[in-house]
Design an enzyme around this catalytic site. Structure first.
Site, PDB file in Angstrom:
ATOM      1  N   GLY A 139       0.785  -1.233   0.000  1.00  0.00           N
ATOM      2  CA  GLY A 139       0.000   0.000   0.000  1.00  0.00           C
ATOM      3  C   GLY A 139       0.815   1.279   0.000  1.00  0.00           C
ATOM      4  O   GLY A 139       0.255   2.372  -0.113  1.00  0.00           O
ATOM      5  N   HIS A 149      24.075  13.170 -18.410  1.00  0.00           N
ATOM      6  CA  HIS A 149      23.303  12.154 -17.689  1.00  0.00           C
ATOM      7  C   HIS A 149      22.135  11.781 -18.592  1.00  0.00           C
ATOM      8  O   HIS A 149      21.993  12.323 -19.694  1.00  0.00           O
ATOM      9  CB  HIS A 149      22.856  12.711 -16.330  1.00  0.00           C
ATOM     10  CG  HIS A 149      22.188  11.695 -15.442  1.00  0.00           C
ATOM     11  ND1 HIS A 149      22.650  10.401 -15.311  1.00  0.00           N
ATOM     12  CD2 HIS A 149      21.082  11.784 -14.632  1.00  0.00           C
ATOM     13  CE1 HIS A 149      21.867   9.745 -14.470  1.00  0.00           C
ATOM     14  NE2 HIS A 149      20.904  10.545 -14.052  1.00  0.00           N
ATOM     15  N   ASP A 206      29.010   9.927  -7.394  1.00  0.00           N
ATOM     16  CA  ASP A 206      28.039   8.888  -7.773  1.00  0.00           C
ATOM     17  C   ASP A 206      28.732   7.527  -7.878  1.00  0.00           C
ATOM     18  O   ASP A 206      29.746   7.389  -8.553  1.00  0.00           O
ATOM     19  CB  ASP A 206      27.443   9.323  -9.120  1.00  0.00           C
ATOM     20  CG  ASP A 206      26.544   8.282  -9.775  1.00  0.00           C
ATOM     21  OD1 ASP A 206      26.074   7.368  -9.075  1.00  0.00           O
ATOM     22  OD2 ASP A 206      26.290   8.413 -10.991  1.00  0.00           O
ATOM     23  N   HIS A 220      19.306   0.514 -24.834  1.00  0.00           N
ATOM     24  CA  HIS A 220      19.416   1.348 -23.638  1.00  0.00           C
ATOM     25  C   HIS A 220      20.883   1.475 -23.254  1.00  0.00           C
ATOM     26  O   HIS A 220      21.646   0.520 -23.358  1.00  0.00           O
ATOM     27  CB  HIS A 220      18.638   0.726 -22.472  1.00  0.00           C
ATOM     28  CG  HIS A 220      18.730   1.524 -21.201  1.00  0.00           C
ATOM     29  ND1 HIS A 220      18.186   2.777 -21.093  1.00  0.00           N
ATOM     30  CD2 HIS A 220      19.319   1.253 -20.010  1.00  0.00           C
ATOM     31  CE1 HIS A 220      18.419   3.241 -19.870  1.00  0.00           C
ATOM     32  NE2 HIS A 220      19.110   2.337 -19.202  1.00  0.00           N
ATOM     33  N   HIS A 271      25.016   6.582 -15.971  1.00  0.00           N
ATOM     34  CA  HIS A 271      25.987   6.675 -14.875  1.00  0.00           C
ATOM     35  C   HIS A 271      27.383   6.261 -15.329  1.00  0.00           C
ATOM     36  O   HIS A 271      27.546   5.392 -16.177  1.00  0.00           O
ATOM     37  CB  HIS A 271      25.549   5.782 -13.709  1.00  0.00           C
ATOM     38  CG  HIS A 271      24.236   6.183 -13.127  1.00  0.00           C
ATOM     39  ND1 HIS A 271      24.112   7.093 -12.098  1.00  0.00           N
ATOM     40  CD2 HIS A 271      22.971   5.799 -13.431  1.00  0.00           C
ATOM     41  CE1 HIS A 271      22.829   7.246 -11.802  1.00  0.00           C
ATOM     42  NE2 HIS A 271      22.113   6.470 -12.595  1.00  0.00           N
ATOM     43  N   HIS A 283      25.449   7.699  -3.314  1.00  0.00           N
ATOM     44  CA  HIS A 283      24.522   7.148  -4.302  1.00  0.00           C
ATOM     45  C   HIS A 283      24.863   5.706  -4.651  1.00  0.00           C
ATOM     46  O   HIS A 283      25.304   5.400  -5.757  1.00  0.00           O
ATOM     47  CB  HIS A 283      24.565   8.009  -5.577  1.00  0.00           C
ATOM     48  CG  HIS A 283      23.351   7.831  -6.460  1.00  0.00           C
ATOM     49  ND1 HIS A 283      22.929   6.605  -6.904  1.00  0.00           N
ATOM     50  CD2 HIS A 283      22.489   8.723  -6.991  1.00  0.00           C
ATOM     51  CE1 HIS A 283      21.857   6.760  -7.669  1.00  0.00           C
ATOM     52  NE2 HIS A 283      21.571   8.036  -7.724  1.00  0.00           N
ATOM     53  N   ASP A 285       1.661   7.244   1.964  1.00  0.00           N
ATOM     54  CA  ASP A 285       0.536   6.368   1.619  1.00  0.00           C
ATOM     55  C   ASP A 285      -0.659   7.265   1.335  1.00  0.00           C
ATOM     56  O   ASP A 285      -1.272   7.807   2.252  1.00  0.00           O
ATOM     57  CB  ASP A 285       0.248   5.418   2.781  1.00  0.00           C
ATOM     58  CG  ASP A 285      -0.853   4.414   2.454  1.00  0.00           C
ATOM     59  OD1 ASP A 285      -1.386   4.472   1.334  1.00  0.00           O
ATOM     60  OD2 ASP A 285      -1.193   3.588   3.321  1.00  0.00           O
TER      61      ASP A 285
END
Length: 552
Positions: free
Chosen positions: A45, A138, A192, A361, A365, A387, A440
């Site tokens: 949920g 990026h 990163d 794709h 990074h 990260h 939620d």
């Protein structure tokens, strides 16, 4: 007393997502990024997860601004929720501002929020900090790294980046500026770590455009492409391939439509003349002249591609004669949902192209060699990997040591760690509150560990309600208890078990019958314990047992 700079990660460590880092110097604070994470399957949920910002709430008077590296959800998704608790000016590039504006409008925060756009190459003064915006590449337009200047020294915060020498917009990462900063002296590098496990270099975004050209060449089917809505350079290449092959393009999916509008209005996407058409009009064209760009690359339920696959889309009906190109890799945790959609598309006779070997794709990074270049250019005194999950942070630490950095000059931290830097030392110095806040629906933080434990139990074992009709006059039972189950067993097929449960509950309730005006809580506890114990012994299951007393 030596000057100190504190770096406090509030999210993004030992995880992928909800990136947020506070910088504290001279009694003032700036915050970099404000991201969210998506829930795992066992967080029943929950819509999303945001960082715990109680430290920022406590110190709101000292905050001088929120600086955003780029517009991905794991860097901007928590903004509307956090702003309702801590109002602060936001500094970001134009495209990022356009995406944040959509969020502010949705949450009614436009008037109360100061949103300032800054071009790459410019510097913003925020109290005792000067924050320089440095262009990086990026998988989303207008991404930047920050050089955070203080009297003590400069910290380079890379944000998400890669080194792309042939980017779609022609704007390569500003390595010259990073090198110049390294020559002047960089106190610390915060970088990163997402792709640190991968050797070599990340491929250029342009390689995907070449794949689109190959996929479009000689294709007689209608082409449906799904990718991340925020990747405007990827969508640009779809538009270019369509125009080159005489096809028209329609867009479907709310986030895709929003991104298209923002990116074209701000000039980050150039739509070839007479290429874009309305989704309702494209059906009139032959299939070999149609391209549909859609959301749903992660198999999200109710995304446009999901609705197409399960015959729920109002405008697009797919089947044989359609080719679906999935130009994205599955985010960890989404593999099952992506597979479900792919299988359904195959079932409908659709040709699906999704193999990574087809170069559909490329990552946004940096891989190991690119990370080494950043370390070599900036020559930092101290290093904090950001990260990434624990293994990524550790591997990035090892890579920095290969580049000659002393292990004592590297901090592998946790969310909430206070990393204290002086001109000569780096150490972990205590911690601040940090963790996960669940969103939620409209509730933020009102669902905690206890509620999630209950939801998990309900999902795994179901619920048994025992209704006890009790006399208001003398506290005695007026009738046998009623047993109601949900998600436990099908009652009609388990009549014997229901009778046994009724008998167990009755015995437990009547064992208190000699106590006149007995305590309701004690009665509930006794019945719950007896029923729970019987169910576990009989079925080896532990459903949630809820006794309900009705006084009549």
């Amino acid at each position: 007393m030596a000057e100190k700079l504190k770096i406090i990660p509030l999210g993004g460590l030992n995880e992928i997502g909800k990136n947020m880092t506070a910088y504290e110097y001279g009694g003032e604070i700036i915050v970099v990024d404000c991201g969210m994470a998506f829930p795992d399957e066992d967080l029943y949920g929950i819509d999303c997860i945001i960082p715990d910002v109680s430290y920022l709430i406590k110190n709101r008077a000292r905050i001088r601004g929120l600086f955003i590296t780029h517009g991905h959800e794991d860097h901007v998704g928590a903004i509307p929720y956090v702003l309702k608790q801590v109002n602060m000016p936001i500094y970001c590039t134009r495209f990022t501002a356009g995406l944040i504006q959509l969020k502010l409008e949705e949450h009614g925060l436009v008037r109360s929020t100061k949103l300032i756009t800054v071009d790459a190459g410019k510097t913003v003064r925020a109290g005792k900090f000067s924050v320089e915006f440095i262009h990086v590449n990026h998988s989303i337009a207008d991404s930047v790294a920050f050089a955070i200047h203080t009297h003590m020294g400069t910290v380079v915060h890379t944000g998400d980046f890669k080194i792309d020498s042939t980017p779609i917009d022609g704007e390569v990462i500003d390595l010259a500026r990073l090198g110049a900063l390294g020559q002047s002296g960089v106190l610390a590098l915060c970088a990163d770590s997402t792709n640190v496990e991968r050797p070599g270099y990340t491929l250029s975004e342009r390689t995907v455009g070449q794949t689109f050209m190959r996929q479009f060449q000689g294709c007689e089917e209608r082409i449906i492409v799904t990718t991340f809505a925020s990747n405007v350079h990827r969508i640009q290449q779809v538009l270019d391939a369509a125009a080159a092959h005489g096809r028209k393009v329609a867009v479907t999916g709310r986030s895709m439509e929003n991104i298209m509008r923002v990116s074209t209005e701000l000039g980050y996407m150039k739509v070839p003349k007479n290429t874009l058409v309305d989704i309702n009009k494209i059906k009139a064209l032959p299939k070999n002249r149609q391209v549909i760009v859609t959301t749903g690359s992660q198999g999200e339920e109710m995304s446009a591609l999901y609705r197409m696959a399960f015959s729920q889309h109002k405008q697009v009906e797919i089947g044989p004669g359609d080719k679906v190109i999935i130009s994205a890799s599955a985010i960890p945790g989404n593999e099952v949902t992506v597979s479900r959609v792919i299988n359904e598309l195959f079932r409908k006779g659709v040709k699906v192209v999704y193999d990574r070997a087809d170069m559909l794709h490329v990552s946004g990074h940096a891989c190991q060699e690119e990370l080494k270049i950043i370390h070599a250019l900036t020559k930092p005194r101290f290093f904090i990997p950001l990260h990434g999950e624990q293994r990524m942070l550790q591997i990035h630490s090892g890579l920095a040591q290969q580049m000659g950095l002393d292990r004592n000059h590297i901090a592998i931290a946790e969310n909430g760690s206070v990393i204290e830097i002086t001109a000569k030392t780096l150490k972990l110095s205590g911690s601040v509150p940090a963790g996960e806040i669940y969103v939620d629906g409209s509730g933020v933080g009102d669902v905690g560990a206890v509620v999630m434990r209950d939801r998990k139990r309900l999902a795994e074992d179901g619920m048994v309600v025992v209704v006890l009709p009790v006399s208001a006059h003398d506290g005695g039972l007026l009738a046998s208890p009623e047993i109601i189950t949900r998600g436990f067993i099908y009652v009609k097929e388990s009549g014997d078990l229901m009778k046994e449960l009724q008998s167990v509950a009755l015995d437990a309730a009547e064992s208190f019958s000699h106590r006149r005006g007995r305590d309701d809580g004690e009665l509930r506890g006794n019945v719950k314990a007896a029923v729970s114990s019987y169910l576990f012994k009989t079925t080896r299951r532990s459903p949630m047992v809820i006794p309900v007393i009705t006084r009549l």
